[in-house]
Design an enzyme around this catalytic site. Structure first.
Site, PDB file in Angstrom:
ATOM      1  N   VAL A   1     -95.261  12.459 -47.373  1.00 23.86           N
ATOM      2  CA  VAL A   1     -96.115  12.126 -48.511  1.00 23.86           C
ATOM      3  C   VAL A   1     -96.421  10.640 -48.397  1.00 23.86           C
ATOM      4  O   VAL A   1     -95.513   9.809 -48.447  1.00 23.86           O
ATOM      5  CB  VAL A   1     -95.427  12.447 -49.847  1.00 23.86           C
TER       6      VAL A   1
ATOM      7  N   ARG B   1     -77.362   9.215 -40.612  1.00 24.00           N
ATOM      8  CA  ARG B   1     -77.989   9.590 -41.862  1.00 24.00           C
ATOM      9  C   ARG B   1     -78.381  11.065 -41.846  1.00 24.00           C
ATOM     10  O   ARG B   1     -78.033  11.812 -42.732  1.00 24.00           O
ATOM     11  CB  ARG B   1     -79.215   8.702 -42.089  1.00 24.00           C
TER      12      ARG B   1
ATOM     13  N   SER C   1     -85.859  16.715 -49.245  1.00 20.98           N
ATOM     14  CA  SER C   1     -85.114  17.975 -49.157  1.00 20.98           C
ATOM     15  C   SER C   1     -83.612  17.737 -49.056  1.00 20.98           C
ATOM     16  O   SER C   1     -82.880  18.545 -48.506  1.00 20.98           O
ATOM     17  CB  SER C   1     -85.583  18.757 -47.936  1.00 20.98           C
TER      18      SER C   1
ATOM     19  N   GLY D   1     -84.497   9.623 -51.517  1.00 20.54           N
ATOM     20  CA  GLY D   1     -83.251   9.212 -50.883  1.00 20.54           C
ATOM     21  C   GLY D   1     -83.142   7.732 -50.583  1.00 20.54           C
ATOM     22  O   GLY D   1     -83.739   6.891 -51.276  1.00 20.54           O
TER      23      GLY D   1
ATOM     24  N   ALA E   1     -87.278  11.519 -60.963  1.00 18.46           N
ATOM     25  CA  ALA E   1     -86.676  11.049 -59.710  1.00 18.46           C
ATOM     26  C   ALA E   1     -85.184  11.344 -59.740  1.00 18.46           C
ATOM     27  O   ALA E   1     -84.539  11.269 -60.797  1.00 18.46           O
ATOM     28  CB  ALA E   1     -86.927   9.555 -59.522  1.00 18.46           C
ATOM     29  N   VAL E   2     -84.650  11.734 -58.599  1.00 14.39           N
ATOM     30  CA  VAL E   2     -83.219  12.098 -58.496  1.00 14.39           C
ATOM     31  C   VAL E   2     -82.652  11.629 -57.165  1.00 14.39           C
ATOM     32  O   VAL E   2     -83.386  11.435 -56.198  1.00 14.39           O
ATOM     33  CB  VAL E   2     -83.020  13.637 -58.581  1.00 14.39           C
TER      34      VAL E   2
ATOM     35  N   CYS F   1     -72.747  14.481 -45.348  1.00 18.37           N
ATOM     36  CA  CYS F   1     -71.321  14.109 -45.380  1.00 18.37           C
ATOM     37  C   CYS F   1     -70.539  14.840 -44.294  1.00 18.37           C
ATOM     38  O   CYS F   1     -69.405  14.470 -43.976  1.00 18.37           O
ATOM     39  CB  CYS F   1     -70.690  14.470 -46.713  1.00 18.37           C
TER      40      CYS F   1
ATOM     41  N   THR G   1     -89.016   9.280 -64.816  1.00 19.43           N
ATOM     42  CA  THR G   1     -89.369   7.883 -64.542  1.00 19.43           C
ATOM     43  C   THR G   1     -90.201   7.358 -65.709  1.00 19.43           C
ATOM     44  O   THR G   1     -90.394   8.062 -66.705  1.00 19.43           O
ATOM     45  CB  THR G   1     -90.205   7.773 -63.250  1.00 19.43           C
TER      46      THR G   1
END
Lengths: 447, 447
Positions: free
Chosen positions: A80, A132, A8, A112, A278-279, A42, A271
């Site tokens: 997951v 993080r 997320s 991530g 995937a991002v 950030c 992929t």
């Protein structure tokens, strides 16, 4: 049709929203380990600094917002644990430990990156933190208050490390920064530009030790000191800002091809398994200048990738371009930006370059409030701009953006030196510093 | 070898300095009617406003500086009355009325533009001012003080008119702006974007009358009122910000070819007479988008032209590119910028366009101090960006510069929508507004 997005962060949520924007019917489910979603990691240092009042402020949306406004289901505190890519199924565990399965037509891995904590003595003591998630931020503030912390060691002088160092200093702590590289912001700036930032932070009262690793953290349950180069420094807490590692475990379980650094994707963000995308921080990308594979662990990259993945899943063609790894940071009064190749990387890769420099002001000399700005521009042998670094008191981010466009479009030093820049005394100089830096390079290019 | 430059504005002085930079031997003489040189006329409204303390502050160099630091002779309060281009001689009159002649190898006409004062009744009354030179600025301040002025009418709602209106309001005067066009900033912005500026100024207490000319100025020796649309408005003074006309008299006397709007020059800034150059507000230039001749009465244009003329005279080849007429103004809390084609001019010229819009913030939503920013981007049918207008609370100028580069390099809506923009919560949004505006256009382009 169902799309499941794992994660997320900026990449995962952008993918989900983009699918919905272009497809009203597909079922869209986001599954995340986190409790709070839709915040910008950030922003954590700026809450620590006090520039943003509270961590609650940086949460932009709740899972309920996503359901109500976009018909996206968000399952929080759910992990997951496996992907069966042959049968298009995932296995999950919710916060109560219940296992369940879910089928998908499209799966998006937005898993991530994990903070990389060096395996040193004392790393598990109370008072050692990473930066993080919003939980990390809340825990840091709580620990400072409950333990009345006075001294902190920040390990790592990347952007997050320095932003945290400045934030903690503003909060009244005594701050020591320890960095293994011989400069601050080693991946972002060349040593000469990094020195401006270092001097500023030292002037602000932050101690910086370069070229040395943190050897160990000392304490009895809680952090009491750190050891650097055989010397002890008192510390009530330690912030680990030692970088991140792409989280590729789930992709491996699914059978997706893993590249040199992270999950391999094509320009559609697919992929090696066509219905798995995937991002974000978990994928590797192509460097615009060198054409080599690289990482791009930035929120903006994740957002742009999420848009591309989301569109493609919704049947709208879109491509993700190679990256410049354009970045900006604000540390106290300094705005620091970089895009494209640094001279340091160019030298490593034996790419011949020419450098253009300018030191100027952000407003007309006589207009009050003008700040110093220093520019280093990198050109290739053909005279095309391939990189730019800027440190200044204001108006750095948009100049970096201008240079990103210039690099992307193959702009030459001659074009930049003659470029039309707008001018009004309160907001610029009649001789734009970017133009002066290009002019400086032009001479060295013999043009 | 001697180069004579007529005029000490941005264009003239840049030409002189550039010749000297590339040629140590040539004699360089600047001749000017003015007493003070090397100041930015764009700064006048900001001195009136009080943002800059005094007119003395905006004078950057004295004639003595030019002599000492660059070996450039500056003859002030001296008028060039004739040019004998066959014999390469000019005739001058100094401040004491003495006539003298001077030979040249190169002559540079940097004669600027004269304020255009409409021929209306009362224009010669005491208390009617133009805003061109530092003397005008000093005279305005003196008149306000000596006459205890309370009310002022500003004629013309271009950038200088509005900057003056705001400055006079800040100084405590009641301000009425009168503009013939149906919008403020008519040459700079489209009506919809101009409305944002108008509303802001009205909220600040400035009265604005549009679509009406100033009919006459009424008074007995001194200004007492102005008449607009048959109605009288009390006024202690009138500021004429009604535009400028290129000063081409000397060029005509020299026999240089005059174009549709002003002195004709080639891309080296040479007039039709090879050893006579011309730069600044007195020349006409080529519009980058339409290829048509146009004017570009901006300090930045003059500086860039001065560099080109100076280099060519010194034997270094340089070319002046067609212009985008990129401009920025700061009026109170608003920063207003534009570059390239407006939708209004595109419609006039029957150029088909597609518009992209975005309304966003300049910082992350939760970061304090973020300002609204509104963007209008103009694309041609091929999807290439040809213009951009931005009104916002901060960080407008550099975005305009980024868009000037984008226009110059033929960047498409698709490229801009996917462009890599840097992000940090205190200085930008994770979704850059420029990118959102391009994305908005992309949909309309059917891409």
């Amino acid at each position: 049709m169902r799309a499941i997005i794992v994660g997320s962060g900026a990449g995962g949520l952008t993918t989900a929203s983009t699918i919905r924007k272009y497809n009203k019917d597909m079922e869209v489910v986001v599954i995340t380990k986190e409790k709070e979603i839709a915040y910008s990691p950030c922003a954590i240092p700026y809450v620590i600094e006090g520039a943003i009042k509270s961590f609650d402020d940086i949460v932009m949306h709740t899972p309920e917002d996503y359901k109500k406004e976009r018909n996206i289901d968000v399952l929080t505190e759910t992990t997951v644990v496996d992907v069966d890519s042959k049968n298009n199924k995932i296995k999950c565990i919710d916060k109560d430990g219940n296992e369940f399965e879910m089928g998908y037509d499209y799966l998006v891995l937005a898993t991530g990156a994990e903070p990389f904590i060096p395996p040193i003595e004392g790393k598990d003591l109370e008072g050692v933190f990473k930066v993080r998630s919003i939980e990390d931020g809340r825990a840091i503030l709580k620990y400072i208050e409950e333990n009345d912390c006075k001294k902190v060691a920040v390990v790592g002088a990347g952007a997050i490390g320095l932003e945290m160092a400045y934030g903690l200093k503003k909060r009244g702590l005594e701050v020591l920064v320890v960095e293994m590289a011989p400069q601050v912001l080693p991946r972002f700036l060349d040593p000469d530009m990094a020195e401006i930032v270092q001097k500023y932070l030292e002037k602000e009262g932050i101690n910086i030790i370069l070229s040395k690793p943190l050897e160990k953290i000392i304490g009895n349950e809680k952090v009491e000191a750190v050891c650097v180069d055989g010397k002890l420094y008192d510390a009530d807490m330690v912030i680990m800002a030692t970088g991140v590692r792409p989280n590729v475990e789930l992709a491996k379980k699914a059978g997706c091809k893993i590249g040199r650094f992270a999950i391999e994707v094509n320009e559609k963000m697919q992929t090696s398994i066509p219905n798995i995308y995937a991002v974000g921080d978990c994928v590797e990308v192509v460097d615009f200048i060198t054409g080599e594979k690289t990482l791009s662990p930035f929120g903006t990259t994740a957002v742009r990738q999420g848009k591309v993945a989301g569109k493609n899943i919704a049947g709208v063609e879109a491509k993700f371009y190679p990256v410049l790894n354009s970045a900006v940071s604000k540390i106290g009064e300094l705005e620091i930006g970089g895009t494209g190749l640094t001279a340091f990387s160019a030298n490593l890769k034996r790419i011949p370059i020419v450098i253009g420099r300018a030191k100027a002001l952000t407003r007309a000399r006589y207009y009050p409030g003008g700040k110093e700005i220093e520019i280093k521009m990198i050109f290739n042998e053909d005279g095309r701009v391939v990189g730019c670094q800027i440190v200044g008191g204001e108006r750095v981010a948009e100049r970096i953006d201008a240079m990103s466009i210039a690099i992307f479009k193959g702009t030459t030093a001659e074009e930049l030196a003659n470029m039309e820049f707008c001018y009004a005394p309160p907001v610029s100089m009649v001789n734009e510093p970017l133009s002066l830096a290009a002019e400086n390079a032009l001479k060295k290019l013999g043009k």
